[in-house]
Design a protein around this motif. Sequence first.
Motif, short mmCIF file in Angstrom:
data_model
loop_
_atom_site.label_atom_id
_atom_site.label_comp_id
_atom_site.label_asym_id
_atom_site.label_seq_id
_atom_site.Cartn_x
_atom_site.Cartn_y
_atom_site.Cartn_z
N THR A 57 61.77 44.57 23.18
CA THR A 57 61.67 43.03 22.86
C THR A 57 60.53 42.85 24.36
OG1 THR A 57 63.28 43.01 24.86
CG2 THR A 57 64.09 42.73 22.69
N ASP A 59 59.97 37.15 23.26
CA ASP A 59 61.02 37.29 22.10
C ASP A 59 62.19 38.18 22.76
OD1 ASP A 59 62.43 37.55 19.71
OD2 ASP A 59 60.87 38.36 18.66
N SER A 89 65.12 38.56 21.51
CA SER A 89 66.21 39.03 20.41
C SER A 89 65.41 40.28 19.45
CB SER A 89 66.32 37.94 19.40
OG SER A 89 66.82 36.84 19.92
N LEU A 90 66.47 41.24 19.04
CA LEU A 90 66.24 42.17 18.25
C LEU A 90 67.11 42.44 17.14
CD1 LEU A 90 64.58 44.92 18.26
CD2 LEU A 90 66.43 45.86 19.60
N ALA A 91 66.66 42.79 16.03
CA ALA A 91 67.22 42.90 14.63
C ALA A 91 67.53 44.29 14.61
CB ALA A 91 66.42 42.33 13.49
N ILE A 92 68.75 44.62 14.95
CA ILE A 92 69.03 45.80 14.97
C ILE A 92 70.74 45.93 14.58
CG2 ILE A 92 69.39 46.44 17.23
CD1 ILE A 92 68.24 49.08 16.70
N THR A 93 71.24 46.78 13.81
CA THR A 93 72.76 47.04 13.72
C THR A 93 73.35 47.89 14.88
OG1 THR A 93 72.75 48.59 12.20
CG2 THR A 93 72.50 46.45 11.15
N GLY A 101 73.78 42.07 12.73
CA GLY A 101 72.72 42.64 12.63
C GLY A 101 71.78 42.33 13.76
N GLN A 102 71.98 41.65 14.78
CA GLN A 102 71.00 41.45 15.66
C GLN A 102 71.42 41.41 17.09
OE1 GLN A 102 68.65 37.77 15.24
NE2 GLN A 102 70.60 36.43 14.46
N THR A 153 70.89 38.98 20.72
CA THR A 153 70.18 37.76 20.96
C THR A 153 70.31 37.45 22.46
OG1 THR A 153 71.61 36.23 20.34
CG2 THR A 153 70.08 36.94 18.75
#
Length: 219
Positions: free
Chosen positions: A162, A166, A168-172, A205-206, A208
Amino acid sequence: MQKEQIAEVLARFPSLAALTLEEWQEEGISITTVPANFTIDEGEFLENAPLILDGLVRIFKLSSDGREVTLYRLSAGECCPLIASSILGETVYEASACVEKPSMVLNVPTKIYKKWIEKHQGFRQYIFQSFARRLIIMSNLIDDIHFKSIRVRISEYLIEHTSAEDDSLAITHDQLAIELGTAREVISRTLKKMEKEGLLRVARGQITDIQRSRLPAVQ
């Protein structure tokens, strides 16, 4: 191989500059596009050595209980030293590889690949340097797994992926578990605790609202 193709390869692998036109024309050398999710499984005997011209490939190990750990990734201008090791040692491939983005690769038959390493010092040095870089990465990975808490490892991963602009990171949770070589349940439990402490927020899925400035102090 056409001259235009050779020039494209040399732009990514200048260590092959000493090859003659005759060597480039040997049977079996080709450039192919490999689709996403194509895999090479651990335990395979390889017929070709792939050199990455474009794209992204993840190298990982799979445990007996089905848990994955990412060893490293390969992008343009890189090759897998574990593949080189299996070819030079005439043994099976000791890891697995998965194409994450459609990738263009130079496929070199193993016999030719070995001949290039033996004959051309520049390419041989490139292979040895690749070994050294990846050994350091894997050594650091082993240290992280054995000597750092999962909270610290999650924090370091979030900071690395990150930025101040930004958070936030889109990751499961599954993906993060694979990246860090642990169980999904461990990731979920740790993230939940960190969320309660106000260090981040967990969404589907993220992740934040990551408090980057506070994460390095997490123990």
